[in-house]
Design an enzyme around this catalytic site. Structure first.
Site, PDB file in Angstrom:
ATOM      1  N   GLU A  92       0.475  -1.383  -0.086  1.00 58.47           N
ATOM      2  CA  GLU A  92      -0.379   0.078   0.219  1.00 58.47           C
ATOM      3  C   GLU A  92       0.616   1.208  -0.129  1.00 58.47           C
ATOM      4  OE1 GLU A  92      -2.925  -0.098   3.036  1.00 58.47           O
ATOM      5  OE2 GLU A  92      -3.915  -2.215   1.826  1.00 58.47           O
ATOM      6  N   GLU A 116      -4.999  -8.998   1.712  1.00 58.22           N
ATOM      7  CA  GLU A 116      -5.678  -8.183   2.366  1.00 58.22           C
ATOM      8  C   GLU A 116      -7.658  -8.385   2.214  1.00 58.22           C
ATOM      9  OE1 GLU A 116      -4.857  -4.905   5.305  1.00 58.22           O
ATOM     10  OE2 GLU A 116      -2.241  -5.653   4.268  1.00 58.22           O
TER      11      GLU A 116
HETATM   12  C1  NOJ Z   1      -3.681  -1.954   5.219  1.00 60.39           C
HETATM   13  C2  NOJ Z   1      -2.492  -2.434   6.429  1.00 60.39           C
HETATM   14  O1  NOJ Z   1      -2.321  -3.240   5.340  1.00 60.39           O
HETATM   15  C3  NOJ Z   1      -2.779  -3.226   7.187  1.00 60.39           C
HETATM   16  O2  NOJ Z   1      -1.765  -3.284   8.346  1.00 60.39           O
HETATM   17  C4  NOJ Z   1      -4.853  -2.672   8.395  1.00 60.39           C
HETATM   18  O3  NOJ Z   1      -4.272  -3.165   9.273  1.00 60.39           O
HETATM   19  C5  NOJ Z   1      -4.876  -3.037   7.183  1.00 60.39           C
HETATM   20  N1  NOJ Z   1      -4.941  -2.404   6.497  1.00 60.39           N
HETATM   21  C6  NOJ Z   1      -6.613  -2.582   7.808  1.00 60.39           C
HETATM   22  O4  NOJ Z   1      -6.824  -1.270   8.265  1.00 60.39           O
END
Ligand code: NOJ
Length: 459
Positions: A171, A369
Site C-alpha cells: 500500500e 488483504e
Molecule cells: C491495510 C494495511 O496493510 C494493514 O496494515 C492494516 O492493518 C489494514 N489495512 C487494516 O486497516
C-alpha cells in the site's frame, strides 16, 4: 440459509489450487523493539496523541517471542500461505550493518512455515522505515530507491531460496498520503505536494527492488496496492470521483503498465506540483513486468455533490488524502459499517478486481488483504464474531464472482491472523480472526478463524 450452509456452498466454489492465506505486518505484531533499530512508527508513537490509545511497539502480539506458538496456529488453521512483512530496522538497524539476530528471526519464521507446509509470502516494506532514513528525507530523498535496493538485496541473499512470493511494497498510497500529504500516519509530514512526490519515489523504489529481485532470480516478485471502486452518488460528483480514482487506483496501475503519469492527473494537481521529479529512465524501471499484483480491498469510496445525511467520511476517507480534488463535494459512505466506519459492500470487491484486470491486463491477481474490525465480545472464553464471519462469507464469494467473470484471481488472504496494532487507531480496532488477550497474550480462535479453517482444510 444457515451459516453452515453458506460456508458449505462457498467451499464448493473454491478450487483446490486457489491459495487461501492470512496476513500480518511486522510493526503491528512483533513487539521486541529492543531487538531492532528504530523506525518511523516508533518515533510517531512516541508523540502523545498520534496513536489514539497511546499504544507503542511493545509488546504488540509479542510475536518475536511467541513465534513457535504462532506457527502452530497457522498450521492448525490449515492455510496454504502466510503473508508477513520484514522489519527493515530489525534486519538492518539504521540502514547500517545487517543484524544477524534480526536476519535469523525471519529464517526461523520461513523455515518454520516450510516445515508446516505453508508458503511464505514476504512483503519487504510494510511502513516501518528506519528512523535514520527518515532523517535523510525518507520517501522524499531522491536516492531512496538505492537505499531500498540495498535492503532488498539483503533480503534476497538471505531468503531468496525459500520465499514463495515477494512483494516490494504494501500500500504505497498509504505511506504517501497518510504519512506525507497528511499527518495521519508516520512520519506525519502534512504537506500535500510531498504526498504526490513520495508516491512517485515509492514507485521508483519498487522498480529498483524489482531489478534486485530479478537479479537474484527469486520466485514471483510483485507488489501490493490498496485499490477500490470509487462511486459517484450523482452525476455532478463525477469530477471528484474521477480525481480520487486517479490518485487511489490509476496512478499506480498506469506506472506499472508503462503509461506514466496521466495528463489528467498532472492537470488536476498543477497547483500543487509540476511533477518535474519524474524521470524517463525511472519510469521504465517502474514499468518492468511483475509476476503478480496483490490487492488489499476493504471498502468502496463514495462521493456525492449533495449532503447525504450519512456520516461524512470514514477512517482514511478524507479529501485531504486526495490533493487537488475539486471542492464542493462530500464523502458519502453508507451503512452498514465496520468499527473503522468503513462501509461494508462486497460488490465493490468484485468490481475492483474487474476494473484492475482491465487496467493492468495479463497480471495474475491476489486479494492480499480483506477483513473487518468489529466490536468483539469475549464471553466465557469464546468470541462469536458473526459480523466478521458474514463479512468473510460475502467477500470471498464476491472475489470468486470476479474469478467466474474471467479475472485471473489466484488467491485470497484474510486480514488479519490476529488482533494487532491498527496503526494510529492503536489496539482498540480488532481485525484478527484470533483474539489476542492484551494482559497475557493468550490467542483465542474466534468463529471467523473456524470459518477460515473449515474452508482451508476441506477443499
Ligand atoms: C491495510 C494495511 O496493510 C494493514 O496494515 C492494516 O492493518 C489494514 N489495512 C487494516 O486497516
Amino acid at each position: 440459509m444457515s451459516e453452515d450452509t453458506r460456508a458449505t456452498e462457498l467451499l464448493k466454489r473454491i478450487p483446490r489450487e486457489f491459495t487461501l492465506g492470512v496476513a500480518t505486518a511486522s510493526w503491528q505484531i512483533e513487539g521486541d523493539s529492543q531487538g531492532r533499530g528504530s523506525s518511523i512508527w516508533d518515533d510517531f508513537a512516541a508523540v502523545p496523541g498520534n496513536i489514539k490509545d497511546g499504544t507503542k511497539a511493545d509488546p504488540a502480539c509479542d510475536h518475536v517471542n511467541r513465534l513457535e506458538e504462532d506457527l502452530d496456529i497457522l498450521a492448525d488453521l490449515g492455510v496454504d500461505a502466510y503473508r508477513f512483512s520484514v522489519s527493515w530496522p530489525r534486519v538492518m538497524p539504521g540502514h547500517q550493518a545487517p543484524s544477524s539476530s534480526g536476519i535469523d528471526f525471519y529464517n526461523r519464521l520461513i523455515d518454520g512455515l516450510l516445515a508446516r507446509d505453508i508458503k511464505p509470502v514476504l512483503t519487504a516494506y510494510h511502513w516501518d522505515l528506519p528512523s535514520e532514513l527518515e532523517a535523510k528525507g525518507g520517501w522524499l530523498n531522491q536516492d531512496i530507491h538505492n537505499y531500498f535496493a540495498e535492503y532488498v538485496d539483503l533480503l534476497a541473499k538471505n531468503y531468496g531460496d525459500r520465499v514463495d512470493r515477494w512483494a516490494t511494497f504494501n500500500e504505497p498510497w498509504v505511506s504517501a498520503y497518510l504519512g506525507y500529504a497528511t499527518k495521519m500516519h508516520a512520519p506525519g509530514l502534512g504537506v500535500p505536494a510531498a504526498g504526490l512526490e513520495s508516491a512517485y519515489r515509492l514507485m521508483t523504489a519498487h522498480g529498483a527492488g524489482m531489478t534486485v529481485l530479478r537479479d537474484h532470480k527469486v520466485s514471483s516478485p510483485g507488489i501490493v496496492l490498496n485499490l477500490t471502486t470509487v462511486i459517484s452518488e450523482d452525476q455532478a460528483a463525477e469530477p471528484a470521483r474521477e480525481h480520487i480514482d486517479s490518485l487511489q487506483n490509476k496512478f499506480w496501475l498506469d506506472l506499472l503498465a508503462g503509461r506514466g503519469v496521466s495528463e489528467a492527473l498532472m492537470a488536476g494537481t498543477q497547483d500543487i506540483t509540476d511533477w518535474s521529479f519524474v524521470d524517463q529512465d525511472q519510469l521504465s524501471s517502474i514499468a518492468q513486468p511483475i509476476d503478480w499484483l496483490g490487492i488489499n480491498y476493504y471498502t468502496p469510496i463514495r462521493v456525492s455533490s449533495q449532503a447525504t445525511g450519512q456520516e461524512p467520511s470514514a477512517q482514511g476517507q478524507d479529501f485531504s488524502l486526495y490533493p487537488g480534488t475539486p471542492t464542493g463535494f462530500q464523502m458519502a459512505s453508507r451503512d452498514p459499517r465496520t468499527e473503522m466506519g468503513w462501509e461494508i459492500y462486497a460488490p465493490a470487491m468484485t468490481s475492483t478486481l474487474l476494473q484492475t484486470s482491465e487496467r493492468l491486463p495479463g497480471v495474475p491477481l491476489y486479494i492480499t488483504e480483506n477483513g473487518g474490525a468489529f466490536d468483539d465480545q469475549l464471553v466465557n472464553g469464546e468470541i462469536h464474531d458473526q459480523d466478521r464471519v458474514d463479512y468473510y462469507l460475502n467477500h470471498i464469494a464476491a472475489a470468486l464472482d470476479a474469478k467466474d467473470q474471467g479475472v485471473d484471481l489466484r488467491g485470497y488472504f484474510a486480514w488479519s491472523l490476529m488482533d494487532n496494532i491498527e496503526w494510529a487507531e492503536g489496539l482498540e480496532k480488532r481485525f484478527g480472526i484470533y483474539y489476542v488477550d492484551p494482559t497475557d497474550q493468550e490467542r483465542i480462535a474466534k468463529d471467523s478463524a473456524k470459518l477460515i479453517q473449515y474452508l482451508a482444510k476441506n477443499r
